[in-house]
Design a protein around this motif. Structure first.
Motif, mmCIF file in Angstrom:
data_model
loop_
_atom_site.group_PDB
_atom_site.id
_atom_site.type_symbol
_atom_site.label_atom_id
_atom_site.label_comp_id
_atom_site.label_asym_id
_atom_site.label_seq_id
_atom_site.Cartn_x
_atom_site.Cartn_y
_atom_site.Cartn_z
ATOM 1 N N PHE A 168 14.708 -37.522 -21.463
ATOM 2 C CA PHE A 168 14.975 -37.142 -19.923
ATOM 3 C C PHE A 168 14.447 -38.412 -19.414
ATOM 4 C CE2 PHE A 168 11.523 -35.709 -16.935
ATOM 5 C CZ PHE A 168 12.316 -35.640 -15.676
ATOM 6 N N LEU A 169 13.275 -38.881 -19.378
ATOM 7 C CA LEU A 169 12.703 -40.345 -18.662
ATOM 8 C C LEU A 169 13.618 -41.113 -18.976
ATOM 9 C CD1 LEU A 169 8.899 -39.646 -18.280
ATOM 10 C CD2 LEU A 169 10.900 -39.480 -16.463
ATOM 11 N N ASP A 183 16.286 -43.990 -30.654
ATOM 12 C CA ASP A 183 16.299 -42.561 -30.550
ATOM 13 C C ASP A 183 16.785 -41.717 -31.706
ATOM 14 O OD1 ASP A 183 16.085 -39.825 -29.595
ATOM 15 O OD2 ASP A 183 15.596 -40.843 -27.600
ATOM 16 N N TRP A 196 15.539 -36.223 -31.504
ATOM 17 C CA TRP A 196 14.551 -34.945 -31.938
ATOM 18 C C TRP A 196 14.340 -33.949 -30.517
ATOM 19 C CZ3 TRP A 196 8.882 -35.780 -33.448
ATOM 20 C CH2 TRP A 196 8.331 -34.720 -33.773
ATOM 21 N N THR A 197 14.318 -34.522 -29.494
ATOM 22 C CA THR A 197 14.025 -33.679 -28.250
ATOM 23 C C THR A 197 15.074 -34.319 -27.201
ATOM 24 O OG1 THR A 197 12.330 -35.197 -27.536
ATOM 25 C CG2 THR A 197 11.616 -32.988 -28.845
ATOM 26 N N LEU A 229 8.940 -44.823 -25.255
ATOM 27 C CA LEU A 229 8.801 -43.301 -24.564
ATOM 28 C C LEU A 229 8.988 -42.735 -25.785
ATOM 29 C CD1 LEU A 229 9.407 -45.181 -21.774
ATOM 30 C CD2 LEU A 229 10.851 -43.410 -21.144
ATOM 31 N N TYR A 242 -0.853 -33.802 -29.319
ATOM 32 C CA TYR A 242 -0.087 -34.672 -28.481
ATOM 33 C C TYR A 242 -1.337 -35.512 -27.459
ATOM 34 C CZ TYR A 242 2.802 -35.833 -24.173
ATOM 35 O OH TYR A 242 3.396 -36.331 -23.091
ATOM 36 N N LYS A 255 -1.726 -39.343 -27.858
ATOM 37 C CA LYS A 255 -1.492 -40.598 -26.948
ATOM 38 C C LYS A 255 -2.678 -41.396 -26.605
ATOM 39 C CE LYS A 255 2.564 -39.451 -25.599
ATOM 40 N NZ LYS A 255 3.681 -40.525 -25.405
ATOM 41 N N ALA A 297 6.436 -34.961 -14.909
ATOM 42 C CA ALA A 297 7.737 -35.446 -14.248
ATOM 43 C C ALA A 297 8.829 -34.457 -14.492
ATOM 44 C CB ALA A 297 8.119 -36.673 -14.678
ATOM 45 N N ARG A 304 9.422 -27.035 -20.824
ATOM 46 C CA ARG A 304 8.256 -27.217 -19.794
ATOM 47 C C ARG A 304 8.687 -26.187 -18.621
ATOM 48 N NH1 ARG A 304 8.516 -33.696 -20.261
ATOM 49 N NH2 ARG A 304 10.300 -33.368 -21.396
HETATM 50 P P1 NAD Z 1 11.950 -36.273 -23.872
HETATM 51 O O1 NAD Z 1 11.234 -35.170 -24.935
HETATM 52 O O2 NAD Z 1 12.901 -35.655 -23.145
HETATM 53 O O3 NAD Z 1 12.195 -37.501 -24.513
HETATM 54 C C1 NAD Z 1 11.587 -38.175 -25.831
HETATM 55 C C2 NAD Z 1 12.445 -38.678 -26.589
HETATM 56 O O4 NAD Z 1 12.082 -39.412 -27.682
HETATM 57 C C3 NAD Z 1 13.803 -37.881 -27.071
HETATM 58 O O5 NAD Z 1 14.996 -38.549 -26.682
HETATM 59 C C4 NAD Z 1 13.443 -37.955 -28.225
HETATM 60 O O6 NAD Z 1 14.507 -37.704 -29.298
HETATM 61 C C5 NAD Z 1 12.809 -39.183 -28.757
HETATM 62 N N1 NAD Z 1 11.914 -39.205 -29.968
HETATM 63 C C6 NAD Z 1 10.732 -38.304 -30.130
HETATM 64 N N2 NAD Z 1 10.243 -38.922 -31.313
HETATM 65 C C7 NAD Z 1 11.047 -39.725 -31.906
HETATM 66 C C8 NAD Z 1 10.572 -40.413 -32.845
HETATM 67 N N3 NAD Z 1 9.933 -40.128 -33.919
HETATM 68 N N4 NAD Z 1 11.913 -41.512 -33.225
HETATM 69 C C9 NAD Z 1 12.722 -41.621 -32.416
HETATM 70 N N5 NAD Z 1 12.830 -41.054 -31.159
HETATM 71 C C10 NAD Z 1 12.036 -40.126 -31.070
HETATM 72 O O7 NAD Z 1 10.468 -36.580 -23.015
HETATM 73 P P2 NAD Z 1 10.288 -37.203 -21.819
HETATM 74 O O8 NAD Z 1 9.929 -36.134 -20.780
HETATM 75 O O9 NAD Z 1 11.433 -38.157 -21.581
HETATM 76 O O10 NAD Z 1 9.020 -37.999 -21.993
HETATM 77 C C11 NAD Z 1 9.109 -39.526 -22.379
HETATM 78 C C12 NAD Z 1 7.739 -39.982 -22.646
HETATM 79 O O11 NAD Z 1 6.812 -39.876 -21.670
HETATM 80 C C13 NAD Z 1 7.061 -39.270 -23.660
HETATM 81 O O12 NAD Z 1 6.288 -40.491 -24.641
HETATM 82 C C14 NAD Z 1 6.102 -38.403 -23.072
HETATM 83 O O13 NAD Z 1 4.794 -38.463 -23.962
HETATM 84 C C15 NAD Z 1 5.776 -39.421 -21.940
HETATM 85 N N6 NAD Z 1 5.469 -38.398 -20.711
HETATM 86 C C16 NAD Z 1 6.155 -37.561 -20.107
HETATM 87 C C17 NAD Z 1 5.870 -36.916 -18.867
HETATM 88 C C18 NAD Z 1 6.933 -35.996 -18.239
HETATM 89 O O14 NAD Z 1 6.385 -35.167 -17.435
HETATM 90 N N7 NAD Z 1 7.858 -36.230 -18.316
HETATM 91 C C19 NAD Z 1 4.416 -36.805 -18.455
HETATM 92 C C20 NAD Z 1 3.588 -37.705 -19.524
HETATM 93 C C21 NAD Z 1 3.996 -38.561 -20.526
#
Ligand code: NAD
Ligand code: UDP
Length: 324
Positions: free
Chosen positions: A11-12, A31, A34-35, A73, A145, A149, A175, A186
């Motif tokens: 997403f981000l 990437d 996974w998610t 990320l 988690y 982190k 976010a 979420r």
């Molecule tokens: P998301 O789940 O949409 O994106 C995470 C991405 O990482 C996915 O595309 C997933 O496939 C990839 N991924 C996960 N594990 C992996 C691995 N072992 N190898 C390769 N790729 C892998 O999450 P998001 O909301 O986009 O968050 C991105 C980052 O920001 C994360 O690290 C999250 O902890 C951090 N974060 C996000 C938020 C939020 O509100 N969105 C808040 C705090 C922290």
């Protein structure tokens, strides 16, 4: 300049890669989907400066040549995943992050890690400034988690001291926006999917727990400013407008009903609070304002409106492709 974005199909990651490509950077994404989703990067693939590498950062990393900056990320972020895959999340936070730091050392690249408000756990003080050390349960259902982190932050400063790695640490607060998965788990996508499908919205607890939601574009702008700043200590990136979750559920129900032309909103069902679910969360963003000149700009009403529009458009596309 070549920039690596791990988790760029998430997403981000989607919003960050778009910003970097628009700025003229060459972007490589790591990437394992996974998610995230291939759809989140599909329209970047015609861009000459974009490369997608399907890999798991816990494994030996592929050779990508020289990169100058790394936005790290990659990690699941939805609490639904914490109970499903705690060991894999811990491995991603530790071994995955270590692999990325080793790459940073090899290339002399600056690495920004996407840390989180969850490093503060269920906070005993509000708002949370970067000085607050947190209230984390190290063996509860969210600990993979939260502690994952925290160890990623610890590793960042260990690499800085031992190898001179340049690190940037963003503590991101909730976010939301387009390009989340509809069934990500979420709050915002869950509320939107329930309202779109005509089911009642589930709120855990009495609806009075609070969060501060920031729109995705504001968040990635904050990450970008931090990466390019001189500030090497953790910085909160979030909105400081605190709202009860029950109120957000009502807002989403109303916006979706209006846009779908329904006379009535779906109702809200209350289930017991989930274990260790923080009851209050609000960042102190004074540091981000001072050192980055950054504060979120997009208000919740506007952001929810854009997000619901995006999910409704996705639904039309999906139902069109099912018919085709
Ligand atoms: P998301 O789940 O949409 O994106 C995470 C991405 O990482 C996915 O595309 C997933 O496939 C990839 N991924 C996960 N594990 C992996 C691995 N072992 N190898 C390769 N790729 C892998 O999450 P998001 O909301 O986009 O968050 C991105 C980052 O920001 C994360 O690290 C999250 O902890 C951090 N974060 C996000 C938020 C939020 O509100 N969105 C808040 C705090 C922290
Ligand atoms: N939440 C909820 N219903 C849902 C999903 C989440 O009531 O379907 C609550 C969750 O228990 C938490 C808040 O909304 O109190 C924010 O949850 P989210 O998963 O978005 O982020 P968190 O801040 O927990 O990481």
């Amino acid at each position: 300049m070549t920039v690596l974005v791990t988790g760029g199909a998430g997403f981000l990651g989607h919003h960050l890669v778009k910003l970097l490509l628009e700025e003229g950077k060459e972007v490589v994404v790591f990437d394992n989907l996974w998610t995230g989703s291939a759809k989140n990067v599909r329209h970047f693939e015609q861009h000459l400066g974009f490369t997608f590498v399907h890999c798991d950062i816990r494994e030996r990393l592929p050779d990508v040549g020289h990169v100058e900056q790394i936005y790290h990320l990659a990690c699941p972020a939805s609490p639904d995943r914490f109970e499903e895959s705690p060991v894999e999340i811990l491995e991603t936070c530790f071994q995955g992050t270590k692999n990325i730091f080793d790459l940073g050392v090899k290339c002399g690249a600056r690495v920004l890690i996407a840390s989180t408000s969850e490093t503060y756990g269920d906070p005993l003080t509000s708002p949370q400034s970067e000085q607050y050390r947190g209230n984390v349960n190290c063996f509860g259902p969210r600990s993979c988690y939260d502690e994952g982190k925290r160890i990623a932050e610890s590793l960042a400063y260990a690499y800085h001291h031992k190898h001179g790695l340049q690190v940037r640490v963003a503590r991101i607060f909730n976010a939301y926006g387009p390009h989340m998965q509809l069934h990500d788990g979420r709050a915002v996508p869950n509320f939107i999917s329930s309202a779109m499908e005509g089911h009642s919205i589930v709120v855990y607890g009495d609806g009075n727990s609070t969060r501060c939601f920031q729109y995705a574009l504001d968040c990635v702008e904050g990450l970008h400013r931090l990466m390019n700043s001189d500030h090497d200590l953790p910085v909160n990136i979030g909105s400081d407008v605190e709202m009860p979750i029950g109120l957000i559920a009502d807002m989403v129900a109303r916006v979706v009903a209006e846009k779908m032309g329904h006379a009535d909103c779906v109702d809200v069902t209350f289930l017991p609070q989930r274990e260790d679910d923080p009851t209050q969360r609000q960042p102190d963003i004074g540091l981000a304002k001072r050192v980055l000149g950054w504060a979120p700009k997009i208000e919740l009403e506007e952001g929810l409106d854009r997000t619901v529009n995006w999910f409704l458009a996705e639904k039309v596309v999906a139902s069109g492709s099912r018919r085709a």
